[in-house]
Design a protein around this motif. Structure first.
Motif: not given
Length: 328
Positions: A146-150, A175-185, A244-247, A273-279
């Motif tokens: 979910p990332q624009l990285r050439r 990005a929204g698909e990734v960031l909307s997923r809940p993170v474990s407590d 609505d787009q890749p980060v 950091l978790r969100e960055g890792a997911r992306l």
């Protein structure tokens, strides 16, 4: 058969993670960062050592050698300094290829690397050693990240041509698909710097998909003079991620809003950091070793795992095909 690999400049092991997903077996990894190697050993395999590729090491024989030499001297996000001493580290890869006996070598870097004098020297070294050279420029978002990285990939092969991986037919992950997923407590990686003072005031004013231009329009008193006196400058800084787009390309500084479009789409904060890792395609069961900024560097310096997996799959398929041809 088992396909083995070694990883030079391994970082935390995101490139290796893609290789293990297609069934390759890690035998050796090396990086200068103690924290990155600790992360590698905890999440990929306990084969990583802290050290320089310039030093002597006892190396195993492997089928594949992965290498992600430093890109700062070639990246358009940096100074593109041809005199950067780190540029020459790429020329150690052919030496390691000879010492490990690798049939296939994959060198990952930024696209401008392919147009540098160091790349030409690297290719000449491989060709003298009997490798054929291919180059690919691949967009991570085309392969499930979910990332624009050439990124560029130089493939040195002694087994013939490696088929370039085909982009996925499905629509790009957002990005929204990734960031909307809940993170474990209690996830120790779900942390970010708490904005304070002027930074906090600026972030509150940025609307959905907005950036520093919105701050300049509604609260010029919160803007330094340079924002108005400097003509051409980046507009993505102090920007909210478009869900609505890749980060945009995730840099090591993704927890600093002044470095890019790294603000959460709806919350007044940067990415955790978790969100960055997911992306980057890293699964949630990974735990990174180190303080927050070194961890952000480990994440930002890595190859998106889905892209690494696509490249590794093409290499793996070619090795199996070559093995069956030669065994017949």
């Amino acid at each position: 058969m088992r396909i083995t690999f070694a990883d030079m400049f391994s970082g935390a092991g995101l490139f290796s993670a893609g290789a293990t997903r297609v069934g390759m077996t890690p035998m050796f990894a090396i990086d200068l960062s103690k924290d990155a190697i600790a992360t590698y050993n905890a999440n990929v395999a306990s084969v990583g050592i802290v050290g320089s590729v310039l030093d002597e090491h006892e190396l195993p024989e492997v089928d594949v050698l992965l290498a992600g030499p430093p890109c700062q001297g070639f990246s358009t996000l940096g100074r593109q300094d041809p005199l950067d001493v780190r540029n020459s580290l790429a020329l150690e890869v052919p030496t390691w290829a000879r010492r490990t006996g690798a049939s296939v070598v994959v060198v990952e870097n930024v696209p401008p690397f392919l147009r540098s004098t160091k790349w030409r020297e690297l290719a000449d070294c491989f060709e003298r050693d009997g490798y054929m050279i291919q180059t690919w420029e691949l967009e991570a978002a085309d392969y499930g990240a979910p990332q624009l990285r050439r990124r560029s990939f130089t493939i040195a092969s002694r087994i013939g041509e490696i088929v370039k991986p085909k982009p996925l037919a499905a629509s790009r992950a957002t990005a929204g698909e990734v960031l909307s997923r809940p993170v474990s407590d209690g996830d120790a990686m779900h942390v970010w710097p708490t904005p304070k003072g002027v930074a906090a005031e600026r972030i509150k004013l940025i609307p959905a998909n907005g950036d520093k231009r919105d701050i300049m329009r509604v609260a010029p008193e919160l803007c330094p003079p340079s924002w108005t006196t400097v003509g051409c400058q980046a507009t993505d800084v102090w920007g909210r991620i478009d869900p609505d787009q890749p980060v945009n390309t995730l840099r090591c500084t993704f927890q600093n809003p002044s470095k890019g479009r790294y603000l959460h789409p709806t919350e007044n904060r940067t990415l955790s950091l978790r969100e960055g890792a997911r992306l980057q395609g890293v699964p949630d069961n990974w735990q990174f070793v180190g303080r927050p900024y070194p961890v952000a560097r480990q994440i930002g310096n890595g190859v998106p795992v889905p892209l690494a997996e696509a490249v590794a799959q093409s290499v793996s398929d070619a090795i199996y095909a070559w093995h069956y041809r030669t065994a017949a």
